[in-house]
Design an enzyme around this catalytic site. Structure first.
Site, PDB file in Angstrom:
ATOM      1  N   THR A 145       1.009  -1.219   0.063  1.00  0.00           N
ATOM      2  CA  THR A 145      -0.085   0.069  -0.102  1.00  0.00           C
ATOM      3  C   THR A 145       0.829   1.300  -0.076  1.00  0.00           C
ATOM      4  OG1 THR A 145      -1.958  -0.984   1.054  1.00  0.00           O
ATOM      5  CG2 THR A 145      -1.479   1.130   1.524  1.00  0.00           C
ATOM      6  N   CYS A 165      -5.527   6.326   7.296  1.00  0.00           N
ATOM      7  CA  CYS A 165      -6.086   5.051   6.986  1.00  0.00           C
ATOM      8  C   CYS A 165      -5.287   3.619   7.739  1.00  0.00           C
ATOM      9  CB  CYS A 165      -6.266   4.591   5.728  1.00  0.00           C
ATOM     10  SG  CYS A 165      -7.293   5.756   4.556  1.00  0.00           S
ATOM     11  N   HIS A 180      -7.040  -2.127   3.444  1.00  0.00           N
ATOM     12  CA  HIS A 180      -6.740  -0.753   3.724  1.00  0.00           C
ATOM     13  C   HIS A 180      -8.055  -0.094   4.093  1.00  0.00           C
ATOM     14  CE1 HIS A 180      -4.596   2.915   1.434  1.00  0.00           C
ATOM     15  NE2 HIS A 180      -5.342   3.333   2.775  1.00  0.00           N
TER      16      HIS A 180
END
Lengths: 206, 160
Positions: B23, B29, B46
């Site tokens: 990611t 997040c 995520h």
């Protein structure tokens, strides 16, 4: 209002573009006064994009960007984010401080970017106020320099409560050979969407 | 390297060995990595928001801590992971801008709490974490050994 940004129509985009245009016009004037040079601008672009596509406007999720963040208070609550990519940040500092050759991200440069963000955002919000009749104030700015994806997670999360998309207003200022590209993210709080849309003359969201 | 799988915002993906899950630019997040050390089945989610129950627009399960982790777990079991062996590592949950006393600005912290709650409920141990702060993170999760590599701008690179 199940998905505000999926249902967003051309009318709303046009209104936001017009607000962006007037706001950017005011901002360009303010900026021109500050640096005592003529500033031109492009008509702002208004886009609605999927979360994961937004960082690519700035060169990708890991690219270094500068974000200036404000809270909005008044008839609607929310926040506004002003974002510059690295090149535009550099250009802006060169425009503001002629012959400046320090680190572009030292304290001095950062406070200059913060101040410009303040002026531009203030201009944008005051044109929003005069067009809608809403009474809005912005807070003092908060600054972050980090990966585009990380900074964009802030508007994405706010929009995430109502949509899988983000609304972006892109502005460009041109001074001679310099070109500064900035992005605004207007982020109403969940409870304020109705007020904002109604004030823009969109009655179906009542 | 064709075995790299990108996980975007509000997505979750499960892979077999030798897959690497990544990611890019994680902010407020939270990235959740699940791992079965024997089968080497790996997963990454995520998430953006704590709970699907508090929000009307909740059709996207990848967006929320509660739904994303459960769905990811199911996908991993389909790929051959043993539910009882699964462990987790988490990263992210930063506060990118410094404002006091605004609930939404604390979203990184609230996401982290929700993720920990959910992992607790599912009885998945959290063996390592790199959480909070005010900076972004790129994370890479290796199915080969379950190592989570975290890269930042100005805060170094670590492996947990």
């Amino acid at each position: 209002m199940s998905d505000y940004l999926n249902n967003i129509n051309n009318q709303i985009i046009d209104i936001l573009k017009e607000i962006g245009n007037i706001g950017a016009g005011n901002a360009a004037t303010a900026l021109a006064k500050m640096i005592n040079k003529k500033i031109n601008m492009h008509v702002p672009k208004v886009n609605v994009l999927e979360f994961n596509d937004v960082p690519y406007l700035l060169g990708g999720p890991e690219v270094l960007v500068t974000g200036v963040y404000f809270k909005i208070e008044g008839d609607i609550d929310g926040s506004i984010l002003f974002l510059l990519d690295k090149d535009s940040s550099k250009t802006l500092i060169k425009l503001l401080i002629e012959g400046y050759d320090g680190d572009i991200f030292d304290e001095f440069a950062l406070s200059a970017i913060k101040e410009v963000g303040n002026i531009l955002t203030g201009s944008y919000i005051s044109s929003l106020c005069s067009l809608t009749g809403l009474n809005l104030k912005i807070s003092i700015p908060s600054l972050a320099i980090d990966m585009a994806g990380a900074i964009l997670s802030v508007p994405a999360i706010h929009f995430g409560q109502v949509s899988d998309k983000i609304l972006i207003i892109e502005t460009q200022f041109i001074q001679d050979k310099y070109n500064v590209r900035g992005f605004f993210f207007l982020i109403p709080d969940y409870d304020s969407y109705g007020t904002l849309l109604n004030s823009l003359g969109v009655s179906e969201y009542e | 390297m064709s075995n790299i799988v990108k996980v975007g915002m509000a997505e979750y993906k499960a892979v077999l060995y030798p897959g690497i899950l990544i990611t890019l630019g994680l902010g407020s997040c939270v990235g959740i990595c699940l791992y079965d050390p024997i089968s080497k089945v790996s997963g990454m989610a995520h998430i953006m928001l704590p709970s699907s129950k508090l929000i009307k627009n909740n059709s996207n399960p990848g967006k929320f801590a509660d739904t994303a982790i459960r769905n990811l777990l199911e996908e991993m079991i389909i790929l051959g992971a043993d539910r009882k062996r699964i462990i987790s590592k988490i990263a992210g949950g930063a506060q990118m801008f410094n404002f006091m006393s605004n609930d939404l600005m604390r979203i990184g912290e609230r996401n982290t709490e929700a993720v920990k709650d959910e992992l607790n409920k599912l009885k998945i141990p959290i063996v390592a974490e790199e959480i909070g702060g005010n900076y972004g993170r790129t994370i890479e999760f290796y199915s080969e050994n379950g190592i989570l590599k975290i890269k930042t701008i100005g805060h170094g690179t670590i492996e947990i």
